[in-house]
Scaffold this motif. Structure first.
Motif, PDB file in Angstrom:
ATOM      1  N   HIS A 110      -5.184  14.440  -9.134  1.00 33.04           N
ATOM      2  CA  HIS A 110      -5.507  12.611  -9.081  1.00 33.04           C
ATOM      3  C   HIS A 110      -4.449  12.340 -10.179  1.00 33.04           C
ATOM      4  O   HIS A 110      -3.868  11.463 -10.173  1.00 33.04           O
ATOM      5  N   LYS A 128       2.335  -0.413   8.082  1.00 28.64           N
ATOM      6  CA  LYS A 128       1.343   1.412   8.705  1.00 28.64           C
ATOM      7  C   LYS A 128       1.532   1.828  10.041  1.00 28.64           C
ATOM      8  O   LYS A 128       1.963   3.079   9.996  1.00 28.64           O
ATOM      9  N   ASP A 143       1.160  -0.614  -0.103  1.00 34.03           N
ATOM     10  CA  ASP A 143      -0.110  -0.005   0.082  1.00 34.03           C
ATOM     11  C   ASP A 143       0.899   1.024  -0.128  1.00 34.03           C
ATOM     12  O   ASP A 143       2.185   0.914   0.981  1.00 34.03           O
ATOM     13  N   VAL A 144       0.338   2.199  -0.869  1.00 31.98           N
ATOM     14  CA  VAL A 144       1.674   3.520  -0.939  1.00 31.98           C
ATOM     15  C   VAL A 144       0.437   4.062   0.389  1.00 31.98           C
ATOM     16  O   VAL A 144      -0.408   4.156   0.754  1.00 31.98           O
ATOM     17  N   ASP A 145       1.676   4.380   0.391  1.00 33.11           N
ATOM     18  CA  ASP A 145       1.796   5.616   1.858  1.00 33.11           C
ATOM     19  C   ASP A 145       1.637   6.975   2.022  1.00 33.11           C
ATOM     20  O   ASP A 145       1.978   7.393   0.577  1.00 33.11           O
ATOM     21  N   ASN A 146       1.097   6.761   2.361  1.00 33.82           N
ATOM     22  CA  ASN A 146       0.156   8.423   2.128  1.00 33.82           C
ATOM     23  C   ASN A 146      -0.111   8.933   0.499  1.00 33.82           C
ATOM     24  O   ASN A 146      -0.053  10.466   0.711  1.00 33.82           O
ATOM     25  N   PHE A 147      -0.608   8.655   0.263  1.00 33.41           N
ATOM     26  CA  PHE A 147      -0.832   8.840  -1.213  1.00 33.41           C
ATOM     27  C   PHE A 147      -1.703   9.865  -1.354  1.00 33.41           C
ATOM     28  O   PHE A 147      -2.036   9.997  -2.097  1.00 33.41           O
ATOM     29  N   LYS A 148      -3.265   9.932  -0.575  1.00 38.32           N
ATOM     30  CA  LYS A 148      -3.965  11.207  -0.594  1.00 38.32           C
ATOM     31  C   LYS A 148      -2.960  12.470  -0.622  1.00 38.32           C
ATOM     32  O   LYS A 148      -3.732  13.190  -0.903  1.00 38.32           O
ATOM     33  N   GLY A 163      -1.164  11.405  -8.937  1.00 39.19           N
ATOM     34  CA  GLY A 163      -1.767  10.447  -8.371  1.00 39.19           C
ATOM     35  C   GLY A 163      -1.445   8.257  -9.890  1.00 39.19           C
ATOM     36  O   GLY A 163      -1.325   7.542  -9.147  1.00 39.19           O
ATOM     37  N   ASP A 164      -2.773   9.410 -10.515  1.00 40.14           N
ATOM     38  CA  ASP A 164      -2.554   8.076 -11.578  1.00 40.14           C
ATOM     39  C   ASP A 164      -1.099   7.834 -11.926  1.00 40.14           C
ATOM     40  O   ASP A 164      -0.592   6.650 -12.077  1.00 40.14           O
ATOM     41  N   GLY A 220      -7.817   1.382  -5.640  1.00 42.73           N
ATOM     42  CA  GLY A 220      -6.661   2.111  -5.118  1.00 42.73           C
ATOM     43  C   GLY A 220      -5.553   2.621  -4.985  1.00 42.73           C
ATOM     44  O   GLY A 220      -4.798   1.857  -6.260  1.00 42.73           O
ATOM     45  N   LEU A 265       0.906   5.847  -9.466  1.00 39.82           N
ATOM     46  CA  LEU A 265       0.411   4.158  -9.549  1.00 39.82           C
ATOM     47  C   LEU A 265       1.100   3.268 -11.074  1.00 39.82           C
ATOM     48  O   LEU A 265       1.251   2.240 -10.989  1.00 39.82           O
ATOM     49  N   ASN A 309      -2.246  13.203  -4.015  1.00 39.13           N
ATOM     50  CA  ASN A 309      -3.564  13.678  -4.891  1.00 39.13           C
ATOM     51  C   ASN A 309      -4.415  14.962  -4.499  1.00 39.13           C
ATOM     52  O   ASN A 309      -4.638  15.789  -5.308  1.00 39.13           O
ATOM     53  N   LYS A 311       5.243   2.678   8.655  1.00 41.26           N
ATOM     54  CA  LYS A 311       5.110   2.965   6.981  1.00 41.26           C
ATOM     55  C   LYS A 311       6.719   2.423   6.896  1.00 41.26           C
ATOM     56  O   LYS A 311       7.341   2.046   7.217  1.00 41.26           O
ATOM     57  N   ARG A 370      -3.382  -5.274  -8.835  1.00 39.28           N
ATOM     58  CA  ARG A 370      -3.717  -4.164  -8.461  1.00 39.28           C
ATOM     59  C   ARG A 370      -4.689  -4.433  -7.918  1.00 39.28           C
ATOM     60  O   ARG A 370      -5.717  -4.613  -8.432  1.00 39.28           O
TER      61      ARG A 370
END
Ligand SMILES: Nc1nc2c(ncn2[C@@H]2O[C@H](COP(=O)(O)OP(=O)(O)OP(=O)(O)O)[C@@H](O)[C@H]2O)c(=O)[nH]1
Length: 723
Positions: free
Chosen positions: A609, A711, A596-601, A612-613, A639, A616, A604, A715, A636
């Protein structure tokens, strides 16, 4: 829509339907009446005489036309009117039953696929003839079996003639009279050809043979009339001759007696005459007062002499009075002898004279039974001779009429004779011809009617036999013709149906212009069809290929993640479940990792976005770079969460690769415009190494829990466990 408006519409519909039904019914009735009026007029006015009082009624032609064109209901109406005409013309009510039954049975059989002509023949054989037989035997009490047969055959011929004429007229009537086909299925072409040819043969044959048999019958009747006339004339001539022969004998006797005055001489002469002329039963001589003075045979005369003188007096008898008055010989009517014999006799007498003075009469009584000597008519004919006063002088023994009875003649008309008069004698019918003799006697020669009817019956049988032979011939010839006409067509259709090429060579034998034109058109149609089919096949092949490709694409899409071009969750599970089970069965170490990507939010939120894409996509590329083996699976899960399953190699090797991946992400960056984005990854990994008693879901769950540990403990790290 509200309920009332629906019911209104239904009611309107019903009214419309009723209106059309009523209109149709009205039309049917009108047609029935129209055809019926024609049938009525013809039956009432134009019965065609064929033999004696027998006639053909042709009104049913219109009934059959009505049946063919309009169906059952109008045909029944027409039948009723037609039989009314017949009834008024013949006063025979039974014809109503037979004609009505005929219409019904023919309709019933047509609906079952019978040709109308055949249907009518079947009706006559099964119902028409038996019914007519019962009617004429029990209601009309026709006793002559020959005549019964004649009537039966005539009725059947009449029926078949009517239907043939109707079928011949049918093509000439306007087609708009036609309402619907009453047969359930269409007839075969060969059957139509057969029917047509049969009618073309049957109708004229029937007509010609009817005319011929009628003229034959007329001829037979004329011949019979001539025979009877000749026989009557002959008999009259013979009886006249018989009379004049005996009259002459009496006249000669009177002359001889006139010469003789002596009584013994008179007696001898009388005896001599009597023995020479055996026709005389008795002979006598009277004196001028009418007293019998001599008589033969002697024994009778002696008996007479023994009686009182008055019994010998014949002065009241015509045979004494008339010659005395007229001085001429005399022939009496028939009368019963008196005293001197009691037989029915005819007296012939003549006066005799002495010196010119009337002296008495000589008389001979003709023995009437002797007429039988000249009655040589045999069994076929009989004779009756009647005198002026109507008393029977003689009749053939077969007639059983006593002489002297008054013959009460009952003239009658016979149904089977048109020219000859007929009489009834002792309840028997006879045809006869009569001649009157010079002395006013009437000689009738009688014949039983059988001779005539037998001739007519034989004619009819010949006619029927001819018809049957003609029909059989027509059947075989037209069957052959019909086959020859339909065979080329059927052959073409068979080729076409089996999709075999229609022959390009002309079928000269048995073919026709029309068939050849159909063959050419079928060849064209077939080549067009083949072209079209080939085109259609190519198109279908192409479309199938496209569809296959699209399906493959769709299948891939359903398993692949669009953004990263690695497995999506469904694709990953489909690809790994089997491999996982195999590895577990073979006890190969398997490592399952959730990443899982850390702090991806934050990426973004801060960079958008699209950035972000990009990140990914980069992770997907890196996953493919690091986990290259066929036994390495990456996907994948949704998310910013990824999964990895490694099914080959050691646990250490697995951990090494996961660590390599984590480090690569940490150390690498993603270029986004002028920005360089840095990322870290948290990993939860679980290796099955010793205890292989774990399910696919179980290992995912374990890995998930370990990710949570990574996490929650800072992380950018791998938390690993094995068992
Ligand atoms: N650009 C992009 N963002 C996505 C995609 N799928 C999910 N996300 C975002 O990823 C983010 C995940 O946020 P969180 O679940 O809070 O996780 P996080 O920010 O990485 O925090 P931690 O996992 O605790 O390190 C959300 O902002 C999602 O909108 C995607 O396909 N593209």
């Amino acid at each position: 829509m509200r309920w009332d408006s629906i019911s209104n519409i239904v009611q309107w519909g019903a009214q419309d339907l009723n209106y059309y039904q009523k209109d149709y019914l009205k039309k049917q009735v009108v047609y029935g009446v129209l055809f019926g009026i024609f049938a009525f007029l013809i039956n009432f006015n134009f019965i065609i005489p064929i033999y004696g009082h027998l006639g053909l009624h042709m009104g049913e032609v219109f009934v059959f036309l009505c049946l063919i064109f309009r169906g059952l209901v109008p045909a029944i109406i027409a039948t009723l009117l037609s039989s009314l005409g017949l009834f008024l013309a013949t006063e025979n009510p039974s014809l109503l039953i037979t004609t009505l039954l005929q219409t019904l049975v023919v309709y019933f059989l047509i609906r079952r696929g019978f040709l109308i002509l055949i249907a009518d023949i079947i009706y006559w054989l099964i119902l028409g003839l038996p019914i007519t037989y019962v009617v004429i035997t029990y209601f009309y009490q026709v006793t002559s079996t020959d005549f019964t047969q004649v009537i039966l055959i005539k009725q059947a011929i009449n029926g078949v003639l009517n239907i043939s004429l109707a079928l011949l007229v049918q093509p000439f009537l306007p087609s708009r009279l036609y309402s619907s086909n009453i047969a359930n299925k269409l007839p075969k072409l060969s059957s139509r050809i057969f029917e047509l040819s049969l009618i073309c043969i049957v109708f004229p044959t029937l007509l010609i043979t009817l005319i011929l048999s009628d003229s034959n019958a007329q001829q037979s009747e004329k011949e019979l009339e001539e025979i009877l006339r000749i026989r009557a004339a002959h008999f009259a001539e013979l009886s006249s001759g018989y009379l004049s022969y005996h009259k002459k004998a009496i006249e000669n006797l009177s002359e001889v007696i006139s010469e003789l005055q002596d009584e013994p001489d008179q007696e001898a002469t009388l005896n001599h005459w009597n023995s020479n002329y055996s026709g005389f039963l008795t002979m006598l001589i009277t004196d001028e007062k009418g007293l019998v003075i001599e008589g033969v045979p002697e024994e009778r005369f002696e008996k007479l002499l023994a009686l009182p003188e008055l019994s010998r007096l014949v002065s009241d008898r015509d045979y004494f009075v008339k010659p005395k008055e007229t001085n001429q010989s005399f022939i009496s009517e028939v009368f019963l002898g008196r005293g001197f014999g009691n037989d029915p006799i005819i007296a012939i007498s003549a006066p005799y004279y002495s010196g010119g003075v009337f002296k008495g009469v000589v008389e001979g009584s003709l023995n009437l039974p002797n007429f039988s000597d000249i009655d040589a008519t045999g069994n076929a004919y009989s004779v009756i001779v009647v005198d002026k006063s109507g008393k029977v002088i003689y009749s053939s023994p077969a007639l059983n009429i006593k002489a002297l009875t008054v013959f009460a003649q009952q003239d009658m008309t016979l149904a089977y004779s048109s020219n000859l008069p007929a009489i009834e004698v002792n309840e028997r019918e006879y045809l006869y011809k009569q001649v009157t003799t010079d002395n006013g006697w009437v000689v009738k020669v009688l014949s039983k009617p059988n001779t005539l009817i037998t001739a007519y019956k034989n004619n009819f049988y010949k006619l029927i036999l001819t018809l049957i032979i003609i029909s059989i011939l027509a059947l075989s010839v037209t069957r052959r013709f019909a086959k020859q006409i339909t065979r080329p067509l059927e052959r073409l259709v068979r080729y076409f149906e089996a999709q075999r090429p229609v022959p390009t060579r002309a079928m000269k034998y048995l073919s026709s212009e029309e068939v050849e034109s159909i063959r050419l058109q079928l060849i064209n149609a077939q080549s067009l069809m083949i072209d079209y089919q080939e085109k259609l096949k190519d198109e279908v092949d192409e479309k199938t290929k496209e569809l296959k490709k699209t399906n493959e694409k769709l299948e891939l899409l359903s398993r692949q993640d669009q953004l990263t071009n690695i497995f999506n969750r469904r694709g990953f599970e489909l690809a790994t479940q089997k491999v996982f089970k195999l590895a577990i069965r073979n006890h190969n170490p398997v490592t399952f990792a959730v990443l899982d990507v850390d702090n991806f939010k934050t990426i973004n939120d801060s960079l958008g976005h699209t950035a972000g894409d990009k990140c990914l996509e980069y992770i997907g590329e890196t996953l493919k770079d690091v986990f290259k083996r066929d036994t390495d699976f990456v996907g994948r899960y949704g998310g910013e969460e990824f999964v990895v399953m490694l099914a080959e190699g050691s646990e250490a090797n697995h951990l090494h690769l996961l660590e390599l991946f984590r480090a690569t992400i940490e150390n690498g960056s993603v270029c986004y415009g002028k920005q360089s984005i840095k990322m870290t990854i948290s990993i939860g990994a679980y290796t099955v190494r010793d205890d292989f008693n774990i399910s696919y879901e179980g290992i995912i769950k374990k890995s998930d829990e370990l990710l949570y540990v990574s996490k929650s403990s800072g992380k950018n790290k791998i938390t690993h466990k094995s068992q």
